[in-house]
Design a protein around this motif. Structure first.
Motif, PDB file in Angstrom:
ATOM      1  N   PRO A   1      10.432   1.945  -0.712  1.00  0.00           N
ATOM      2  CA  PRO A   1      11.022   1.846   0.618  1.00  0.00           C
ATOM      3  C   PRO A   1       9.984   2.102   1.725  1.00  0.00           C
ATOM      4  O   PRO A   1       9.053   2.893   1.547  1.00  0.00           O
ATOM      5  CB  PRO A   1      12.100   2.932   0.633  1.00  0.00           C
ATOM      6  CG  PRO A   1      12.345   3.263  -0.798  1.00  0.00           C
ATOM      7  CD  PRO A   1      11.074   2.988  -1.521  1.00  0.00           C
ATOM      8  N   LEU A   2      10.171   1.435   2.842  1.00  0.00           N
ATOM      9  CA  LEU A   2       9.232   1.539   3.954  1.00  0.00           C
ATOM     10  C   LEU A   2       9.044   2.973   4.434  1.00  0.00           C
ATOM     11  O   LEU A   2       7.916   3.389   4.727  1.00  0.00           O
ATOM     12  CB  LEU A   2       9.680   0.644   5.119  1.00  0.00           C
ATOM     13  CG  LEU A   2       8.772   0.614   6.332  1.00  0.00           C
ATOM     14  CD1 LEU A   2       7.356   0.167   5.971  1.00  0.00           C
ATOM     15  CD2 LEU A   2       9.361  -0.294   7.404  1.00  0.00           C
ATOM     16  N   ASP A   3      10.109   3.765   4.488  1.00  0.00           N
ATOM     17  CA  ASP A   3       9.952   5.141   4.971  1.00  0.00           C
ATOM     18  C   ASP A   3       9.059   5.966   4.046  1.00  0.00           C
ATOM     19  O   ASP A   3       8.276   6.803   4.504  1.00  0.00           O
ATOM     20  CB  ASP A   3      11.313   5.826   5.190  1.00  0.00           C
ATOM     21  CG  ASP A   3      12.136   5.962   3.919  1.00  0.00           C
ATOM     22  OD1 ASP A   3      12.157   5.017   3.103  1.00  0.00           O
ATOM     23  OD2 ASP A   3      12.769   7.018   3.747  1.00  0.00           O
ATOM     24  N   VAL A   4       9.125   5.718   2.747  1.00  0.00           N
ATOM     25  CA  VAL A   4       8.261   6.422   1.796  1.00  0.00           C
ATOM     26  C   VAL A   4       6.820   5.951   1.971  1.00  0.00           C
ATOM     27  O   VAL A   4       5.885   6.760   2.009  1.00  0.00           O
ATOM     28  CB  VAL A   4       8.749   6.230   0.342  1.00  0.00           C
ATOM     29  CG1 VAL A   4       7.785   6.850  -0.646  1.00  0.00           C
ATOM     30  CG2 VAL A   4      10.151   6.806   0.168  1.00  0.00           C
TER      31      VAL A   4
ATOM     32  N   MET B   1       0.843  -1.193   0.000  1.00  0.00           N
ATOM     33  CA  MET B   1       0.000   0.000   0.000  1.00  0.00           C
ATOM     34  C   MET B   1       0.880   1.244   0.000  1.00  0.00           C
ATOM     35  O   MET B   1       1.940   1.267   0.619  1.00  0.00           O
ATOM     36  CB  MET B   1      -0.936   0.005   1.210  1.00  0.00           C
ATOM     37  CG  MET B   1      -0.249   0.163   2.548  1.00  0.00           C
ATOM     38  SD  MET B   1      -1.373   0.166   3.945  1.00  0.00           S
ATOM     39  CE  MET B   1      -1.264  -1.548   4.442  1.00  0.00           C
ATOM     40  N   GLY B   2       0.474   2.224  -0.758  1.00  0.00           N
ATOM     41  CA  GLY B   2       1.225   3.470  -0.816  1.00  0.00           C
ATOM     42  C   GLY B   2       2.410   3.447  -1.765  1.00  0.00           C
ATOM     43  O   GLY B   2       3.167   4.415  -1.837  1.00  0.00           O
ATOM     44  N   SER B   3       2.577   2.369  -2.520  1.00  0.00           N
ATOM     45  CA  SER B   3       3.734   2.287  -3.421  1.00  0.00           C
ATOM     46  C   SER B   3       3.498   2.998  -4.752  1.00  0.00           C
ATOM     47  O   SER B   3       4.417   3.120  -5.554  1.00  0.00           O
ATOM     48  CB  SER B   3       4.125   0.826  -3.671  1.00  0.00           C
ATOM     49  OG  SER B   3       3.086   0.138  -4.322  1.00  0.00           O
ATOM     50  N   GLY B   4       2.278   3.452  -5.003  1.00  0.00           N
ATOM     51  CA  GLY B   4       2.001   4.207  -6.215  1.00  0.00           C
ATOM     52  C   GLY B   4       1.372   3.399  -7.334  1.00  0.00           C
ATOM     53  O   GLY B   4       1.356   3.834  -8.489  1.00  0.00           O
ATOM     54  N   LYS B   5       0.828   2.240  -7.014  1.00  0.00           N
ATOM     55  CA  LYS B   5       0.269   1.365  -8.049  1.00  0.00           C
ATOM     56  C   LYS B   5      -0.833   2.047  -8.859  1.00  0.00           C
ATOM     57  O   LYS B   5      -0.844   1.954 -10.086  1.00  0.00           O
ATOM     58  CB  LYS B   5      -0.263   0.069  -7.421  1.00  0.00           C
ATOM     59  CG  LYS B   5       0.807  -0.770  -6.732  1.00  0.00           C
ATOM     60  CD  LYS B   5       0.243  -2.018  -6.085  1.00  0.00           C
ATOM     61  CE  LYS B   5      -0.808  -1.785  -5.043  1.00  0.00           C
ATOM     62  NZ  LYS B   5      -0.325  -1.272  -3.769  1.00  0.00           N
ATOM     63  N   SER B   6      -1.745   2.722  -8.185  1.00  0.00           N
ATOM     64  CA  SER B   6      -2.865   3.365  -8.891  1.00  0.00           C
ATOM     65  C   SER B   6      -2.392   4.551  -9.726  1.00  0.00           C
ATOM     66  O   SER B   6      -2.764   4.686 -10.899  1.00  0.00           O
ATOM     67  CB  SER B   6      -3.937   3.823  -7.899  1.00  0.00           C
ATOM     68  OG  SER B   6      -4.490   2.705  -7.245  1.00  0.00           O
ATOM     69  N   THR B   7      -1.577   5.398  -9.146  1.00  0.00           N
ATOM     70  CA  THR B   7      -1.087   6.585  -9.860  1.00  0.00           C
ATOM     71  C   THR B   7      -0.250   6.189 -11.068  1.00  0.00           C
ATOM     72  O   THR B   7      -0.468   6.659 -12.188  1.00  0.00           O
ATOM     73  CB  THR B   7      -0.270   7.476  -8.906  1.00  0.00           C
ATOM     74  OG1 THR B   7      -1.102   7.854  -7.813  1.00  0.00           O
ATOM     75  CG2 THR B   7       0.262   8.702  -9.617  1.00  0.00           C
TER      76      THR B   7
END
Length: 175
Positions: A114-117, A17-23
């Motif tokens: 990365p986890l921090d991102v 989640m939050g890795s940018g898959k949708s964008t």
């Protein structure tokens, strides 16, 4: 274009989640002239309920069953020759029946963030049921990496413009 994409033109973006898959997925689909599907949005449309609500009211196991059925519908369309870029939910590729189905119907690309991102991105979001407990989310991130590593390709993503990552995907030996 590689044979698997000619046979079943599906590109599946996997990652946490939050890795940018949708964008990234929307931009990639636009660039290719393909259809775009965000699997979580398809689930919400099919069920008339949000993903967080489905988790809360039906539980994760029931959600994973719904997710598989909706993904199967999308894959059938791809099998019929309709090209799609599909943004999977963070846990979809970690389910063996999903990853096996996708392995035979296109190409999976891991957006390795990365986890921090990820943490900075999900901290701004309140609609992610598995991100409510930061320590649990970190454990989940680490455990899912093994599954994501089974994707056909890996692209490192960070806070650069999403177009940068789309360009990296377009440089893969797929096309």
């Amino acid at each position: 274009m590689i044979l698997s994409l000619k046979r079943t033109p599906g590109i599946y973006l996997v990652g946490f989640m939050g890795s940018g898959k949708s964008t990234i997925g929307r931009l990639l689909a636009d660039e290719l002239g393909w259809r775009f599907v965000d699997l979580d949005h398809e689930i919400e449309r099919a069920e008339g309920e949000s993903v967080p609500s489905l988790f809360e009211t039906r539980g994760e196991e029931a959600f994973r069953g719904i997710e598989h059925r909706v993904l199967r519908r999308v894959v059938r369309d791809i099998e019929n020759g309709h090209p799609y870029v599909v943004a999977l939910g963070g846990g979809a590729f970690a389910q063996p029946r999903n990853s096996e189905m996708l392995a035979n119907n296109g190409v999976a690309i891991w957006l390795d963030c990365p986890l921090d991102v990820v943490e900075s991105r999900v901290a701004r979001s309140h609609h992610r049921p598995l991100a409510r407990d930061l320590d649990a989310m970190r454990r989940l991130y680490r455990s899912r990496r093994e599954h994501y590593s089974k994707a056909d390709y890996r692209i490192e993503v960070d806070d650069r413009e999403p177009g940068t990552h789309v360009a990296a995907i377009l440089r893969l030996p797929l096309f």
